[in-house]
Design a protein around this motif. Sequence first.
Motif, PDB file in Angstrom:
ATOM      1  N   LEU A  67       0.899  -1.374   0.155  1.00 21.89           N
ATOM      2  CA  LEU A  67      -0.145  -0.342  -0.360  1.00 21.89           C
ATOM      3  C   LEU A  67       0.853   1.245   0.118  1.00 21.89           C
ATOM      4  CD1 LEU A  67      -2.419   1.310   0.253  1.00 21.89           C
ATOM      5  CD2 LEU A  67      -2.489   1.114   2.564  1.00 21.89           C
ATOM      6  N   GLU A  69       0.538   5.500  -0.072  1.00 19.12           N
ATOM      7  CA  GLU A  69      -0.642   5.984   0.167  1.00 19.12           C
ATOM      8  C   GLU A  69      -0.529   7.348  -0.256  1.00 19.12           C
ATOM      9  OE1 GLU A  69      -1.181   6.539   4.831  1.00 19.12           O
ATOM     10  OE2 GLU A  69      -1.707   3.887   4.415  1.00 19.12           O
ATOM     11  N   THR A  84       3.642  -1.041   3.420  1.00 22.16           N
ATOM     12  CA  THR A  84       2.475   0.333   4.365  1.00 22.16           C
ATOM     13  C   THR A  84       3.765   1.817   4.112  1.00 22.16           C
ATOM     14  OG1 THR A  84       0.559  -0.530   4.898  1.00 22.16           O
ATOM     15  CG2 THR A  84       1.328   1.826   4.599  1.00 22.16           C
ATOM     16  N   SER A  86       3.202   5.214   4.267  1.00 23.10           N
ATOM     17  CA  SER A  86       2.017   6.205   4.334  1.00 23.10           C
ATOM     18  C   SER A  86       1.739   7.136   4.338  1.00 23.10           C
ATOM     19  CB  SER A  86       2.501   6.549   6.012  1.00 23.10           C
ATOM     20  OG  SER A  86       1.782   5.437   6.948  1.00 23.10           O
ATOM     21  N   VAL A 102       6.029  -0.821   7.655  1.00 29.68           N
ATOM     22  CA  VAL A 102       5.270  -0.228   8.005  1.00 29.68           C
ATOM     23  C   VAL A 102       6.637   1.615   7.808  1.00 29.68           C
ATOM     24  CG1 VAL A 102       3.909   1.493   8.660  1.00 29.68           C
ATOM     25  CG2 VAL A 102       3.183  -0.733   8.748  1.00 29.68           C
ATOM     26  N   ARG A 145      -6.774  -5.044   3.561  1.00 28.54           N
ATOM     27  CA  ARG A 145      -6.277  -4.785   2.658  1.00 28.54           C
ATOM     28  C   ARG A 145      -7.083  -5.051   1.112  1.00 28.54           C
ATOM     29  NH1 ARG A 145      -0.047  -3.383   3.035  1.00 28.54           N
ATOM     30  NH2 ARG A 145      -0.909  -2.938   3.903  1.00 28.54           N
TER      31      ARG A 145
END
Length: 168
Positions: A67, A69, A84, A86, A102, A145
């Motif tokens: 992911l 963002e 991820t 962010s 992350v 997800r």
Amino acid sequence: MPPIAVVCQDVDLKGDITIGPGTVVHPKAAIFALVGPIVIGAGCIIEEAVIIVNRRKDIMRIGDNNLFEIGCRVECPSIGDFNTISTRARVHNTVRMTNHCVVGAQCLVVPAEDETLDEYTCIYGPAADRRTWSGRGQVQEADLRTKHGEYLREMLPKFNRLRRSDGA
């Protein structure tokens, strides 16, 4: 049959880029294979204003179910699965990410030397502090997800024009 990738027409793609099945690329994202190619795995979500750049001759490999963002910038030569990055985070090309990492919102990860992040590394805060995630809730996050990707593959085509693949 695996789900098709959804790539909005208003995406800036330059160079040799391969996008895996089920990956979603939002409008206003930019993916630049300036020197070497970029291979994006299955089920990734690349949100608005994300910039992914490969400035190396080697293949930039992005694993499955990652992911990215809004507004993040990534130049990692390799990214594993289920990571991820962010909102508005920056990850330099001296970093390699393994799995389940992350990078928190607005974190800047720019080590002076090449560095590989261990699995389950979480980077957070203005000083880019680090800790290791226990992995608790991993199944729920993966399910969430998956649902997020399904929803985007259904809704984005209703409100955005899509690119056709080279094979179509």
